[in-house]
Write a protein that holds these residues in place. Sequence first.
Motif, PDB file in Angstrom:
ATOM      1  N   LEU A 132       0.897  -1.219   0.070  1.00 22.38           N
ATOM      2  CA  LEU A 132       0.006   0.074  -0.080  1.00 22.38           C
ATOM      3  C   LEU A 132       0.969   1.266  -0.092  1.00 22.38           C
ATOM      4  O   LEU A 132       0.606   2.374  -0.473  1.00 22.38           O
ATOM      5  CB  LEU A 132      -1.056  -0.070   1.110  1.00 22.38           C
ATOM      6  CG  LEU A 132      -1.830  -1.076   1.091  1.00 22.38           C
ATOM      7  CD1 LEU A 132      -2.830  -1.007   2.644  1.00 22.38           C
ATOM      8  CD2 LEU A 132      -2.944  -1.098   0.006  1.00 22.38           C
ATOM      9  N   GLY A 133       2.021   1.244   0.619  1.00 24.99           N
ATOM     10  CA  GLY A 133       2.717   2.359   0.786  1.00 24.99           C
ATOM     11  C   GLY A 133       3.389   2.629  -0.861  1.00 24.99           C
ATOM     12  O   GLY A 133       3.282   3.814  -1.340  1.00 24.99           O
ATOM     13  N   LYS A 140      -9.895   9.371  -5.390  1.00 21.18           N
ATOM     14  CA  LYS A 140     -10.147   9.807  -4.156  1.00 21.18           C
ATOM     15  C   LYS A 140     -10.514   8.398  -3.076  1.00 21.18           C
ATOM     16  O   LYS A 140     -10.067   8.288  -2.051  1.00 21.18           O
ATOM     17  CB  LYS A 140     -11.250  10.656  -3.773  1.00 21.18           C
ATOM     18  CG  LYS A 140     -11.489  11.385  -2.396  1.00 21.18           C
ATOM     19  CD  LYS A 140     -12.661  12.341  -2.367  1.00 21.18           C
ATOM     20  CE  LYS A 140     -12.423  13.667  -3.413  1.00 21.18           C
ATOM     21  NZ  LYS A 140     -13.656  14.700  -2.984  1.00 21.18           N
ATOM     22  N   ILE A 141     -11.421   7.551  -3.692  1.00 23.10           N
ATOM     23  CA  ILE A 141     -11.825   6.371  -3.126  1.00 23.10           C
ATOM     24  C   ILE A 141     -10.702   5.562  -2.912  1.00 23.10           C
ATOM     25  O   ILE A 141     -10.450   4.664  -1.677  1.00 23.10           O
ATOM     26  CB  ILE A 141     -13.118   5.768  -3.935  1.00 23.10           C
ATOM     27  CG1 ILE A 141     -14.179   6.617  -3.605  1.00 23.10           C
ATOM     28  CG2 ILE A 141     -13.231   4.192  -3.073  1.00 23.10           C
ATOM     29  CD1 ILE A 141     -15.441   6.132  -4.273  1.00 23.10           C
ATOM     30  N   THR A 142      -9.799   5.184  -3.945  1.00 24.70           N
ATOM     31  CA  THR A 142      -8.633   4.241  -3.657  1.00 24.70           C
ATOM     32  C   THR A 142      -7.728   4.604  -3.109  1.00 24.70           C
ATOM     33  O   THR A 142      -6.982   3.989  -2.142  1.00 24.70           O
ATOM     34  CB  THR A 142      -8.166   4.033  -5.474  1.00 24.70           C
ATOM     35  OG1 THR A 142      -7.866   5.266  -5.943  1.00 24.70           O
ATOM     36  CG2 THR A 142      -9.126   3.434  -6.307  1.00 24.70           C
ATOM     37  N   LEU A 143      -7.243   5.897  -3.120  1.00 27.35           N
ATOM     38  CA  LEU A 143      -6.505   6.618  -2.168  1.00 27.35           C
ATOM     39  C   LEU A 143      -6.895   6.525  -0.582  1.00 27.35           C
ATOM     40  O   LEU A 143      -6.112   5.970   0.191  1.00 27.35           O
ATOM     41  CB  LEU A 143      -6.016   7.961  -2.403  1.00 27.35           C
ATOM     42  CG  LEU A 143      -4.849   8.217  -3.593  1.00 27.35           C
ATOM     43  CD1 LEU A 143      -5.083   9.571  -4.066  1.00 27.35           C
ATOM     44  CD2 LEU A 143      -3.594   7.713  -3.384  1.00 27.35           C
ATOM     45  N   LEU A 144      -8.044   6.569  -0.571  1.00 28.74           N
ATOM     46  CA  LEU A 144      -8.728   6.627   0.738  1.00 28.74           C
ATOM     47  C   LEU A 144      -8.738   5.283   1.359  1.00 28.74           C
ATOM     48  O   LEU A 144      -8.309   4.955   2.415  1.00 28.74           O
ATOM     49  CB  LEU A 144     -10.025   7.013   0.793  1.00 28.74           C
ATOM     50  CG  LEU A 144     -10.856   7.011   2.315  1.00 28.74           C
ATOM     51  CD1 LEU A 144     -10.133   7.721   3.551  1.00 28.74           C
ATOM     52  CD2 LEU A 144     -12.191   7.455   1.930  1.00 28.74           C
ATOM     53  N   LEU A 145      -9.016   4.292   0.554  1.00 29.05           N
ATOM     54  CA  LEU A 145      -8.911   2.767   1.156  1.00 29.05           C
ATOM     55  C   LEU A 145      -7.468   2.256   1.364  1.00 29.05           C
ATOM     56  O   LEU A 145      -7.321   1.595   2.260  1.00 29.05           O
ATOM     57  CB  LEU A 145      -9.505   1.926   0.009  1.00 29.05           C
ATOM     58  CG  LEU A 145     -10.973   1.939  -0.360  1.00 29.05           C
ATOM     59  CD1 LEU A 145     -11.602   1.188  -1.617  1.00 29.05           C
ATOM     60  CD2 LEU A 145     -11.870   1.339   0.959  1.00 29.05           C
ATOM     61  N   ALA A 146      -6.486   2.761   0.508  1.00 23.88           N
ATOM     62  CA  ALA A 146      -5.141   2.350   0.826  1.00 23.88           C
ATOM     63  C   ALA A 146      -4.806   2.973   1.950  1.00 23.88           C
ATOM     64  O   ALA A 146      -3.854   2.260   2.908  1.00 23.88           O
ATOM     65  CB  ALA A 146      -4.450   2.949  -0.524  1.00 23.88           C
ATOM     66  N   SER A 147      -4.863   4.407   2.220  1.00 20.97           N
ATOM     67  CA  SER A 147      -4.758   4.746   3.605  1.00 20.97           C
ATOM     68  C   SER A 147      -5.041   4.063   4.638  1.00 20.97           C
ATOM     69  O   SER A 147      -4.677   3.806   5.695  1.00 20.97           O
ATOM     70  CB  SER A 147      -5.081   6.286   3.606  1.00 20.97           C
ATOM     71  OG  SER A 147      -6.159   6.508   3.454  1.00 20.97           O
TER      72      SER A 147
END
Length: 343
Positions: free
Chosen positions: A217-218, A249-256
């Motif tokens: 994820l990083g 936005k959703i993919t970055l949010l889920l990854a974080s």
Amino acid sequence: MARRSFHLFVWSSVSLGLLILAASYLHITNGVFDMSVIDVAKTLLRINSNKEFDLVIFEFRLPRIVIAVLVGVGLGIAGVVLQGITRNGLADPGILGINAGAGAAVVIFMFFFQVRLIDSDMSSWLLIMMMPIFGFIGGTIAAALIFAFALRHGHLDMQRLILTGISINSGFGALSMYLSLKMNEKDFESAAVWMAGTIYNANWIFVIAMLPWLLILGFYIYKKAYLLDYFQLDEVNMTSLGIHVEKEKITLLLASVGLVSACVSVSGSIGFIGLMAPHIARQLVGIQHKYVMPISALIGAGLLILSDFIARTIFAPGELAVGIVVSIIGIPYFMYLLVKVKD
């Protein structure tokens, strides 16, 4: 301008790397059982190894340092993402309730499977490996609730975001406390210490449990770091550039959320790292996220190593939860940011 930013990035990276090494040196050599640099070097290089030194370094102190680095890096990166996609400098996994959501899911897991994180061993390795998954589910539910209530006419309302995050944080915190009170005495002690934020019983199983999440994820988030620069623009302008705003936005949010969940599953709820590290990073290297993100990760690692060293030594032979030390540092900084934003 680009060359200056790069030079600042290099100098900041080297300086922070040296600070992390210095903090690690203090952490590994000081404590109830003091060791010299020579003792540590001989033990690490397997020169005239001593069983006592092996036990202290490889079973107790080195895993704590590694976990502190991994958790600090994960929270630092997650903080950059959340502040970037919300355009809000006060966004943080702890303040927004993502920590609490992931923590509540892990407490539910501990309640039903009777996993004691402060007394775990190799026999429970499979359960420990599963904990980040439960944390991810809880963190995702918390994030979904927060963003659902914060949306207004298809756009995020920043004031609602913070207020909703505080509410979700309180709600999941209450759920965690309620479940912990239903546990037996030993499980309750484990859950209470863990909820305060601790890496007291860090071991190599915890490292293995969270390392894949952090690496995968990083790396994914860093590859998308350039998008966080565009997120500072108006969404209409982003769309005109061919960026699928909501999807990214959703993919970055889920990854974080995945990063935060992996961190919470091994260290409990440690707040303010994701708030402080990105701000300090931007002060050091500017606003380009390809530089801000790795510097924030290094700052998060350094802060957590130093905080854990203080937590381990200030009341020795007793020990303070590292989450409390981070909060003591973070609350004044949060107040400073509130005043700065108001001005």
